[in-house]
Design a protein around this motif. Structure first.
Motif, PDB file in Angstrom:
ATOM      1  N   ARG A 106      41.257  83.622  30.287  1.00  0.00           N
ATOM      2  CA  ARG A 106      40.130  82.851  30.795  1.00  0.00           C
ATOM      3  C   ARG A 106      38.880  83.078  29.941  1.00  0.00           C
ATOM      4  O   ARG A 106      38.113  82.151  29.687  1.00  0.00           O
ATOM      5  CB  ARG A 106      39.855  83.267  32.228  1.00  0.00           C
ATOM      6  N   ALA A 107      38.724  84.302  29.483  1.00  0.00           N
ATOM      7  CA  ALA A 107      37.509  84.603  28.733  1.00  0.00           C
ATOM      8  C   ALA A 107      37.551  84.032  27.321  1.00  0.00           C
ATOM      9  O   ALA A 107      36.549  83.564  26.809  1.00  0.00           O
ATOM     10  CB  ALA A 107      37.302  86.107  28.669  1.00  0.00           C
ATOM     11  N   PHE A 108      38.694  84.085  26.700  1.00  0.00           N
ATOM     12  CA  PHE A 108      38.708  83.800  25.262  1.00  0.00           C
ATOM     13  C   PHE A 108      39.505  82.566  24.857  1.00  0.00           C
ATOM     14  O   PHE A 108      39.332  82.064  23.768  1.00  0.00           O
ATOM     15  CB  PHE A 108      39.259  85.010  24.503  1.00  0.00           C
ATOM     16  N   VAL A 109      40.427  82.133  25.676  1.00  0.00           N
ATOM     17  CA  VAL A 109      41.282  81.024  25.248  1.00  0.00           C
ATOM     18  C   VAL A 109      41.008  79.805  26.117  1.00  0.00           C
ATOM     19  O   VAL A 109      41.051  79.886  27.339  1.00  0.00           O
ATOM     20  CB  VAL A 109      42.769  81.414  25.360  1.00  0.00           C
ATOM     21  N   SER A 110      40.776  78.734  25.476  1.00  0.00           N
ATOM     22  CA  SER A 110      40.475  77.532  26.254  1.00  0.00           C
ATOM     23  C   SER A 110      41.776  76.898  26.753  1.00  0.00           C
ATOM     24  O   SER A 110      42.851  77.170  26.230  1.00  0.00           O
ATOM     25  CB  SER A 110      39.714  76.532  25.393  1.00  0.00           C
TER      26      SER A 110
ATOM     27  N   GLU B   2      42.701  73.788  26.479  1.00  0.00           N
ATOM     28  CA  GLU B   2      43.247  72.911  25.450  1.00  0.00           C
ATOM     29  C   GLU B   2      44.024  73.732  24.435  1.00  0.00           C
ATOM     30  O   GLU B   2      45.076  73.334  23.954  1.00  0.00           O
ATOM     31  CB  GLU B   2      42.128  72.148  24.735  1.00  0.00           C
ATOM     32  N   ALA B   3      43.448  74.873  24.120  1.00  0.00           N
ATOM     33  CA  ALA B   3      44.094  75.719  23.136  1.00  0.00           C
ATOM     34  C   ALA B   3      45.480  76.118  23.599  1.00  0.00           C
ATOM     35  O   ALA B   3      46.423  76.127  22.835  1.00  0.00           O
ATOM     36  CB  ALA B   3      43.258  76.968  22.892  1.00  0.00           C
TER      37      ALA B   3
ATOM     38  N   ASP C  71      47.719  77.462  12.280  1.00  0.00           N
ATOM     39  CA  ASP C  71      47.143  78.318  13.308  1.00  0.00           C
ATOM     40  C   ASP C  71      45.893  77.674  13.842  1.00  0.00           C
ATOM     41  O   ASP C  71      44.808  77.896  13.346  1.00  0.00           O
ATOM     42  CB  ASP C  71      46.759  79.672  12.723  1.00  0.00           C
ATOM     43  N   THR C  72      46.064  76.902  14.796  1.00  0.00           N
ATOM     44  CA  THR C  72      44.880  76.292  15.375  1.00  0.00           C
ATOM     45  C   THR C  72      44.360  77.232  16.427  1.00  0.00           C
ATOM     46  O   THR C  72      44.815  78.357  16.547  1.00  0.00           O
ATOM     47  CB  THR C  72      45.245  74.939  15.994  1.00  0.00           C
ATOM     48  N   ASP C  73      43.420  76.726  17.161  1.00  0.00           N
ATOM     49  CA  ASP C  73      42.845  77.562  18.208  1.00  0.00           C
ATOM     50  C   ASP C  73      43.881  78.011  19.228  1.00  0.00           C
ATOM     51  O   ASP C  73      43.619  78.843  20.063  1.00  0.00           O
ATOM     52  CB  ASP C  73      41.736  76.802  18.903  1.00  0.00           C
TER      53      ASP C  73
ATOM     54  N   THR D 168      46.524  79.797  18.886  1.00  0.00           N
ATOM     55  CA  THR D 168      46.903  81.183  18.810  1.00  0.00           C
ATOM     56  C   THR D 168      45.660  81.925  18.457  1.00  0.00           C
ATOM     57  O   THR D 168      45.019  81.654  17.466  1.00  0.00           O
ATOM     58  CB  THR D 168      47.932  81.341  17.716  1.00  0.00           C
ATOM     59  N   LEU D 169      45.313  82.845  19.275  1.00  0.00           N
ATOM     60  CA  LEU D 169      43.974  83.370  19.136  1.00  0.00           C
ATOM     61  C   LEU D 169      44.014  84.859  18.895  1.00  0.00           C
ATOM     62  O   LEU D 169      44.777  85.580  19.526  1.00  0.00           O
ATOM     63  CB  LEU D 169      43.216  83.040  20.423  1.00  0.00           C
ATOM     64  N   LEU D 170      43.225  85.283  17.976  1.00  0.00           N
ATOM     65  CA  LEU D 170      42.658  86.602  18.037  1.00  0.00           C
ATOM     66  C   LEU D 170      43.610  87.772  18.040  1.00  0.00           C
ATOM     67  O   LEU D 170      44.403  87.952  18.943  1.00  0.00           O
ATOM     68  CB  LEU D 170      41.866  86.757  19.344  1.00  0.00           C
TER      69      LEU D 170
END
Lengths: 316, 346
Positions: free
Chosen positions: A263-267, A269-270, A291-293, A295-297
């Motif tokens: 919830r904090a970091f991944v939207s 849509e992502a 690697d679009t948004d 896959t995050l971080l």
């Protein structure tokens, strides 16, 4: 200007762009391999020059005195000017430092100049002191004091905040780690239960920055932690939150923290992208254009998100 | 707090910067003749700097912040590279700054007085056999005296081969000792001991050889005359540089100990550089001129010439002069600039 972080071994540099960033300082055990490598390289150079000169001396009509002169000169230059030369021309690195990815810079963050390279390399001998004689190991060995104990430099490094040896103090330099860091690999939230749980987190719940940071740290590291330990660690943070959200007590604390992370970091849509793209291959640069948004971080572990078996029942 | 899009926007720039850093690692002058590359690199670098400074505000995860720190660090050390060795600057340093700095340094005076004082004393005691019997024998040892005598038994005659080889040996051996004197300076005693030991032993050898009943004396002085000037000065200078370095640890002059050490290292550097140059010159003289069968007159001329050279460098160029003072007073190369004030207020 050069504030020193007392806990982490980092030096804070303020750039001309008025940005502060940190260098990690290289300690004695990071520097020793570089020293040994440099020593080995110097020895190999010396042997190579010796053989070369012998071959040249045997084939060409050069007086033997000249051959010895060149060998002696080369060994002298390698002894005293090797580090000085490379640190001046290679931006503060000798071959050994280059291989171990450390670098000499001024304490104010600027690169070192020829003067600093000269001082810190000429003073190397004092840092090697006291020398131990060969006689200590074999009674019939010649009484040559050639084995360095590094005591002076070790004591000096212990007493200074930037792990500086005497030569570093005199030249105003420090040795920092200059390695490419891993590109933040991706936390892949493949378990859809994370999403469904995150949707049940009250919409008006606002996370404080410190909480967000703590959760991010947890999510980055949980891949390396066993499942039982994850539960133990996460429950400190998760149990009060479970009460606050009115979730069931047997909700997995690990899962709750993952949901908060999501919830904090991944939207939203992502996350939908995740399903469309296969996880990217772990290439050298870490990330591809795919690697679009999605896959995050930030996670060191590629196999990071196997979530524990579901304990979650429908949230209350 | 939806930072995914933001990070995605930034990431391509970071990766490009990373790739540029990688490709620069193996290149010596990465920015030579590539203006567009420089501007692209610095734009990316500034962007990464901004990202880093906004990290708190963006609430980037800690690992990303860590990554940015390292990325900015790497780019910084590529962009602000070490200044290359500027020849004219070193020439100015050695011809203007160094002699002035050496001349005014009290440590040099102390080292010279200790060295030449002990040398003369030891030579005189060793020479006057009647008043101080057995001094030279006790200092040098019977074996070394024998070795000295056999060394200079035959008149000097060597071929080119020996000349070259011996000068190589002198460069390596003597200059290494000089540099060791400097390096051991922070421990003070080793430097002073080496200085005193050399003074006494050399003095005793000279005195012994000057005795009228030692036959090898003639050949000995034929040998040492030419290079002695350079070599003795170099020994004294190398110890002076070590002394200057060590003094900095104790006589801080109101500075922090570390700062004082740093400042005194800066002051010691011209001395040791001059000493290294002198060791090299001595080595070549000792290799080529000293062992040659040239007439003594010629060797004496070499000695006089080299003394003149040293006088010119250390006294004529070194003597305080308002013009030179004005020229180098605020030069950042000058280790004696505005003595301490600048450093103390920092």
């Amino acid at each position: 200007m050069n504030a020193q972080n007392a806990i982490d071994l980092t030096a804070v540099i303020t750039t001309p762009e008025n940005i502060q960033f940190e260098y990690r300082i290289a300690g004695p055990f990071r520097r020793l391999p570089a020293l040994l490598l440099d020593f080995a390289i110097r020895m190999m150079c010396l042997v190579a020059i010796f053989i070369l000169m012998m071959v040249v001396g045997a084939t060409a009509a050069i007086p033997s005195g000249m051959i010895f002169f060149l060998i002696l000169l080369a060994s002298f230059a390698l002894d005293w000017f090797y580090g000085l030369f490379f640190e001046t021309y290679w931006n503060g690195q000798t071959p050994g430092k280059w291989l171990t990815m450390i670098q000499v810079i001024s304490v104010d963050g600027r690169p070192i100049n020829a003067y600093q390279a000269t001082v810190r390399n000429f003073l190397r001998l004092a840092d090697f002191a006291p020398m131990v004689s060969l006689e200590m190991f074999a009674a019939d060995a010649p009484p040559a004091y050639v084995i360095p104990t590094f005591l002076v430099s070790l004591i000096c490094m212990t007493l200074t905040s930037r792990f500086q040896r005497l030569g570093d103090l005199a030249a105003g330099t420090m040795v920092v780690v200059n390695e490419r860091s891993w590109v933040p690999a991706n936390v892949k939230l493949e378990d859809t239960r994370v999403v469904s749980l995150s949707e049940h987190i009250p919409a008006n719940f606002r996370m404080s920055p410190t909480l967000a940071k703590a959760i991010a740290l947890y999510a980055e590291r949980r891949g390396r932690i066993s499942i039982g330990r994850r539960t133990e660690l996460a429950s400190h943070l998760a149990n009060p939150l479970l009460k606050q959200f009115n979730f069931r007590d047997d909700t997995s604390p690990d899962l709750l923290l993952c949901a908060l992370y999501y919830r904090a970091f991944v939207s939203k849509e992502a996350f939908s992208e995740v399903k469309r793209f296969a996880p990217p291959p772990a290439t050298d640069t870490g990330l591809t254009s795919k690697d679009t948004d999605a896959t995050l971080l930030v996670n060191l572990m590629p196999d990071s998100l196997e979530l524990p078996p579901p304990i979650l029942k429908a949230p209350l | 707090m939806r930072i995914a899009e933001l990070l995605e926007k930034r990431r391509q720039g970071w990766l490009e910067l990373e790739r540029m850093c990688d490709s620069f690692r193996s290149v010596k002058y990465p920015f030579a003749n590539q203006g567009s590359l420089v501007s692209r690199f610095s734009a990316l670098y500034r962007a990464a700097c901004t990202d880093l400074s906004m990290a708190e505000q963006y609430q980037l995860p800690p690992a990303t912040v860590e990554y940015l720190h390292r990325l900015v660090g790497r780019a910084h050390s590529q962009l602000y590279r070490s200044r290359q060795f500027a020849t004219h600057r070193w020439f100015h340093y050695m011809s203007r700054v160094a002699p002035q700095s050496i001349f005014r340094d009290p440590c040099v005076k102390v080292a010279f007085i200790v060295f030449f004082g002990l040398f003369t004393l030891s030579a005189m005691i060793s020479w006057s056999e009647v008043r101080f019997p057995g001094f030279a024998e006790r200092i040098l040892g019977a074996d070394q005296i024998k070795a000295l005598e056999t060394n200079f038994d035959k008149p000097l005659e060597k071929n080119f081969n020996d000349y070259v080889m011996m000068s190589g040996f002198y460069i390596k051996h003597n200059t290494s000792i000089g540099l060791q004197c400097f390096a051991l300076g922070p421990l003070i005693l080793p430097s002073l001991c080496a200085l005193a030991y050399n003074a006494v032993v050399l003095g005793a050898s000279f005195g012994y050889m000057a005795r009228s009943d030692v036959e090898q004396g003639d050949v000995f002085f034929q040998f040492v005359t030419a290079h002695g000037v350079f070599e003795l000065t170099a020994i004294a200078l190398s110890a002076a540089s070590g002394l200057r370095l060590g003094i900095g640890l104790f006589a801080t002059g109101g500075l922090r100990r570390v700062d004082s050490f740093r400042l005194n290292a800066e002051r010691a550097l011209p001395i040791i550089l001059a000493s290294v140059v002198l060791f090299f010159m001595a080595a070549f003289t000792e290799g080529f001129v000293s062992p040659s069968p040239l007439p003594y007159f010629f060797k004496a001329c070499v000695a006089i010439l080299s003394s003149g050279l040293l006088m010119y460098y250390f006294v004529v160029l070194g003597y305080p002069h308002p013009d030179i003072d004005r020229e180098i007073a605020n030069s950042e190369d000058n280790p004696w600039r505005s003595v301490g004030v600048d450093h103390a207020t920092r």
